[in-house]
Design a protein around this motif. Structure first.
Motif, PDB file in Angstrom:
ATOM      1  N   CYS A 194      -6.628   2.395  -6.259  1.00 34.02           N
ATOM      2  CA  CYS A 194      -5.442   1.949  -6.152  1.00 34.02           C
ATOM      3  C   CYS A 194      -5.126   0.450  -6.597  1.00 34.02           C
ATOM      4  O   CYS A 194      -5.931  -0.201  -6.369  1.00 34.02           O
ATOM      5  N   SER A 221       0.507   7.633   0.809  1.00 38.47           N
ATOM      6  CA  SER A 221       1.813   8.162   1.351  1.00 38.47           C
ATOM      7  C   SER A 221       1.702   7.967   3.004  1.00 38.47           C
ATOM      8  O   SER A 221       2.699   7.594   3.384  1.00 38.47           O
ATOM      9  N   TYR A 222       0.695   8.214   3.452  1.00 38.07           N
ATOM     10  CA  TYR A 222       0.486   8.313   4.939  1.00 38.07           C
ATOM     11  C   TYR A 222       0.619   6.656   5.338  1.00 38.07           C
ATOM     12  O   TYR A 222       1.352   6.533   6.227  1.00 38.07           O
ATOM     13  N   ARG A 239       0.588   0.874  -4.604  1.00 36.60           N
ATOM     14  CA  ARG A 239       1.533   1.825  -5.296  1.00 36.60           C
ATOM     15  C   ARG A 239       0.961   3.166  -6.140  1.00 36.60           C
ATOM     16  O   ARG A 239       1.466   4.167  -6.319  1.00 36.60           O
ATOM     17  N   ARG A 287       2.219   4.303   3.702  1.00 37.74           N
ATOM     18  CA  ARG A 287       3.642   4.038   3.521  1.00 37.74           C
ATOM     19  C   ARG A 287       4.516   4.570   4.777  1.00 37.74           C
ATOM     20  O   ARG A 287       5.429   3.699   5.178  1.00 37.74           O
ATOM     21  N   ASN A 288       4.364   5.669   5.151  1.00 38.01           N
ATOM     22  CA  ASN A 288       5.275   6.519   6.241  1.00 38.01           C
ATOM     23  C   ASN A 288       4.815   6.005   7.519  1.00 38.01           C
ATOM     24  O   ASN A 288       5.689   6.054   8.609  1.00 38.01           O
ATOM     25  N   GLU A 341      -3.659   9.383  -3.412  1.00 41.47           N
ATOM     26  CA  GLU A 341      -2.111   9.435  -3.253  1.00 41.47           C
ATOM     27  C   GLU A 341      -1.806   9.935  -1.723  1.00 41.47           C
ATOM     28  O   GLU A 341      -0.618   9.286  -1.273  1.00 41.47           O
ATOM     29  N   ASP A 342      -2.508  10.958  -1.307  1.00 42.41           N
ATOM     30  CA  ASP A 342      -1.910  11.405   0.184  1.00 42.41           C
ATOM     31  C   ASP A 342      -2.151  10.211   1.230  1.00 42.41           C
ATOM     32  O   ASP A 342      -1.425   9.989   2.137  1.00 42.41           O
ATOM     33  N   TYR A 343      -3.318   9.338   1.157  1.00 44.88           N
ATOM     34  CA  TYR A 343      -3.482   8.495   1.857  1.00 44.88           C
ATOM     35  C   TYR A 343      -2.595   7.209   1.847  1.00 44.88           C
ATOM     36  O   TYR A 343      -2.177   6.780   2.925  1.00 44.88           O
TER      37      TYR A 343
END
Length: 139
Positions: free
Chosen positions: A18, A133-134, A23, A136-137, A129-131
């Motif tokens: 990334c 997102s995790y 992002r 960011r949340n 992408e999953d990581y």
């Protein structure tokens, strides 16, 4: 932070990375290597080239959440990877990533040998992408 993602496989291992802003997950490629030590050394080159600060390694769990021999191999590989690269390695549940990768490749009509060569890289992108997102949340 630049994060490198690894979809470990006995024969083929997918790599994704990334951007510093966390992002966009981008495919890097697939490493064809059976030997764990040599694979770790090849991944170390990628971490240096991309200036990665963290490695996310897909952890293959069974659908019921239990772990089998493949998960044990990944846990052993994560320790080796930490030693060889000097970077922290985080394990990330990778259930269904290969299935999702195949669905993506169906949409792009990627077939045959080309599909075999990129499915692990696409899986590494999905894990990353999953990581991301995790992360960011979590903030």
């Amino acid at each position: 932070m630049v994060i490198l993602s690894v979809d470990y496989g006995k024969a083929r291992t997918g790599i994704a990375v990334c951007d510093k802003g966390e992002r966009i997950a981008s495919p890097v490629g697939t490493i064809n290597e059976y030997n764990m030590e040599k694979l770790a050394e090849k991944i170390a080159v990628y971490t240096e080239n991309y200036k990665a600060e963290l490695i996310v390694l897909g952890l293959p769990k069974n659908m019921d959440g239990s772990e089998g021999e493949s998960a044990e191999n990944v846990r052993n590989f994560s320790k080796l990877l930490e030693t060889v690269t000097g970077l922290p390695v985080e394990l990330r549940d990778e259930r269904c990533t290969t299935v999702i990768a195949h669905k993506y490749l169906n949409v792009t009509d990627t077939r045959g040998k080309k599909r075999k060569n990129v499915v692990d890289t696409v899986s590494a992108v999905i894990i990353l992408e999953d990581y991301l997102s995790y992360r960011r949340n979590r903030k």
